[in-house]
Design a protein around this motif. Structure first.
Motif, PDB file in Angstrom:
ATOM      1  N   ASP A 114      -3.372  70.129  32.289  1.00 53.72           N
ATOM      2  CA  ASP A 114      -2.882  70.068  33.667  1.00 53.72           C
ATOM      3  C   ASP A 114      -4.085  70.078  34.609  1.00 53.72           C
ATOM      4  O   ASP A 114      -5.229  69.976  34.163  1.00 53.72           O
ATOM      5  CB  ASP A 114      -1.906  71.218  33.962  1.00 53.72           C
ATOM      6  N   GLU A 115      -3.844  70.205  35.900  1.00 53.03           N
ATOM      7  CA  GLU A 115      -4.942  70.179  36.873  1.00 53.03           C
ATOM      8  C   GLU A 115      -5.938  71.320  36.646  1.00 53.03           C
ATOM      9  O   GLU A 115      -7.134  71.146  36.816  1.00 53.03           O
ATOM     10  CB  GLU A 115      -4.392  70.247  38.301  1.00 53.03           C
ATOM     11  N   GLU A 116      -5.436  72.487  36.280  1.00 53.90           N
ATOM     12  CA  GLU A 116      -6.316  73.630  36.039  1.00 53.90           C
ATOM     13  C   GLU A 116      -7.028  73.532  34.696  1.00 53.90           C
ATOM     14  O   GLU A 116      -8.046  74.182  34.477  1.00 53.90           O
ATOM     15  CB  GLU A 116      -5.524  74.932  36.089  1.00 53.90           C
TER      16      GLU A 116
ATOM     17  N   PRO B 260      -8.145  70.405  32.702  1.00 51.90           N
ATOM     18  CA  PRO B 260      -8.279  68.964  32.441  1.00 51.90           C
ATOM     19  C   PRO B 260      -8.586  68.686  30.974  1.00 51.90           C
ATOM     20  O   PRO B 260      -9.047  69.573  30.243  1.00 51.90           O
ATOM     21  CB  PRO B 260      -9.451  68.541  33.330  1.00 51.90           C
TER      22      PRO B 260
END
Length: 149
Positions: A107-109, A111
């Motif tokens: 996820d974004e946190e 990668p």
């Protein structure tokens, strides 16, 4: 079974330092001990506990877990003038398996750290480059460089 060391010394190894390329290694050793892992640049002894197993994550598990479980450099040192008995069990992903992190771990946190890869190809790469910086083989083969700003 390791035979008695004639003259144990601080640098006498039964197994040179390395990182396992497999999934998970389970080790059971007797009271002689000798298993060590590298932490913060220092070798740490693992005290043998009767009827227990030591679990060591390898490169395959680190890649599959998206770096949530880390591999560890380890070795076995001759500590005493006595025989040493240990049993090791290796869990290896099938050669034809594509190793990739489950999508819910990215996820974004968090990668993507590793590209997906065929286990057979990674095994061949490890065998070819076994003497080169084994603590970096996983990143050298499948690592995705962090973006620069």
């Amino acid at each position: 079974m390791y035979d008695v060391a004639s003259e144990p010394s601080p640098d006498c190894t039964d197994s040179p330092s390395h990182i396992d390329g497999n999934n998970i290694t389970l080790l059971q050793e007797d009271e002689a001990g000798g298993f060590q892992f590298l932490k913060g640049g220092e070798w740490m002894d693992v005290k043998p506990i009767p009827h227990s197993l030591i679990a060591v994550a390898g490169d395959g598990f680190q890649a599959w877990s998206h770096g949530r479980v880390l591999n560890v450099k380890h070795r076995v040192m001759v500590k005493k003038q006595q025989s040493r008995l240990s049993m090791t069990f290796f869990n290896v992903f099938p050669e034809v398996m594509e190793i990739k992190a489950p999508p819910e771990l990215i996820d974004e946190e968090h990668p993507q750290l590793y590209r997906s890869f065929q286990n057979r190809e990674f095994i061949q790469y490890m065998m070819k480059h076994a003497k080169e910086r084994d603590d970096q083989l996983l990143m050298m083969y499948v690592g995705i460089p962090a973006p620069t700003s």
